[in-house]
Design an enzyme around this catalytic site. Sequence first.
Site, PDB file in Angstrom:
ATOM      1  N   HIS A 240     -31.746  28.689  13.443  1.00 55.12           N
ATOM      2  CA  HIS A 240     -33.175  28.546  13.690  1.00 55.12           C
ATOM      3  C   HIS A 240     -33.491  27.084  13.989  1.00 55.12           C
ATOM      4  CE1 HIS A 240     -37.487  28.263  12.559  1.00 55.12           C
ATOM      5  NE2 HIS A 240     -37.549  29.488  13.030  1.00 55.12           N
TER       6      HIS A 240
ATOM      7  N   THR B  66     -35.285  24.996  12.761  1.00 52.66           N
ATOM      8  CA  THR B  66     -35.449  24.121  11.599  1.00 52.66           C
ATOM      9  C   THR B  66     -34.111  23.712  10.987  1.00 52.66           C
ATOM     10  OG1 THR B  66     -35.624  26.061  10.163  1.00 52.66           O
ATOM     11  CG2 THR B  66     -37.688  25.117  10.986  1.00 52.66           C
ATOM     12  N   LYS B  67     -33.007  24.234  11.488  1.00 52.97           N
ATOM     13  CA  LYS B  67     -31.696  23.953  10.902  1.00 52.97           C
ATOM     14  C   LYS B  67     -31.039  22.754  11.584  1.00 52.97           C
ATOM     15  CE  LYS B  67     -32.134  27.409   8.071  1.00 52.97           C
ATOM     16  NZ  LYS B  67     -33.468  27.900   8.470  1.00 52.97           N
ATOM     17  N   ASN B  68     -29.842  22.423  11.144  1.00 52.54           N
ATOM     18  CA  ASN B  68     -29.134  21.252  11.682  1.00 52.54           C
ATOM     19  C   ASN B  68     -28.625  21.491  13.093  1.00 52.54           C
ATOM     20  OD1 ASN B  68     -29.469  20.716   8.950  1.00 52.54           O
ATOM     21  ND2 ASN B  68     -27.500  19.699   8.737  1.00 52.54           N
TER      22      ASN B  68
END
Length: 371
Positions: free
Chosen positions: A170, A172-174
């Site tokens: 997603h 929002t992840k790294n």
Amino acid sequence: MTGKELYYIAEAKFGNMLAGDGPFTKRCHEWLEQTSGCNKSLLTHSCTAALEMAALLLDIQPGDEIIMPSYTFVSTANAFVLRGGVPVFVDIREDTLNLDESLIEAAITPRTRAIVPVHYAGVACEMDTIMRIAKQHGLKVVEDAAQGVMAAYKGRPIGSIGDLAAYSFHETKNVISGEGGALLVNDPALALRAEVIREKGTDRSRFFRGEVDKYTWQEVGSSFLPGELIAAFLWAQLEESERITKDRLAIWHYYHAILEPLETEGLLRRPIVPDDCQHNAHMYYVLLPEERDRQKVLGELKSNGISSVFHYVPLHSSPAGRRYARMSGELPVTTSQSERLIRLPLWVGLTFEQQNRVAAVLADALEGWAA
């Protein structure tokens, strides 16, 4: 973006392969399998989808119980509730905010089928203990490794330890693809069924490998594949995953250094990472003293142009959590830590000067309250 995302998307388009399981999906699968050492990796359209596949693979039936933390995203529980399963919430540890492994055995009943450890902030749960308990009681382990790409436990990649694991890509992840995820299958006995479930319950993957002369409906499944454009974007990110992780760790460690004086003064608590855990700098959070008004601190940060937020509302306190799940004892640490946590800005490209400003505004807010 790392630089090649749009180039690879164009390459996928001109290759006339836009549906799932094209060349970029195969590259991503190979990378995940080589990096994690899992038996099989399967891209999905979300981490939620990967968790739902795990519930199908474990053949969760109505009334089956699944042990997990309440301090997690709703997908961890929802994936099993969709099959009629009952999440059993266990409290978290004060240091890592991960599932408290010392409380798991007390939550086990004859209906328990699986344990779902959630690796919070990319810091691994105490997996040796969890795997030992699971083996003793004949349970499966599904790692919710949504935040765990490029992190490790005792040198083993997060996601490579349980029977199954779920990654998130997603935005929002790294490492990202906008929406996206992956199921990692570590138990070889589950690999073929995972392919079938992912392909609408058919043996389509075996057909394309030439193992059967036609593909047909084999069992319950759904469409869990992402499109090839998503995989192309993800491949550009996976190629740069080591650099992304290195840059994020530098930002994380700088926060950790400049906020040490505030912890010494008792104005906050910094994250705690056990020596056995090699984290990926997924987030940098602080815990405020219990008596501090978190909303006022967030408001002061916001008024200074700093986007800082809290995190999960514990599932046991939600309407659906009360309806579909049960608690194993009281959850005092979950309740306390969730009410005190603030996440600070952390993204590749954040400068040390910006971090200094975040720390200064936070210090003013906390020291003004202390005075």
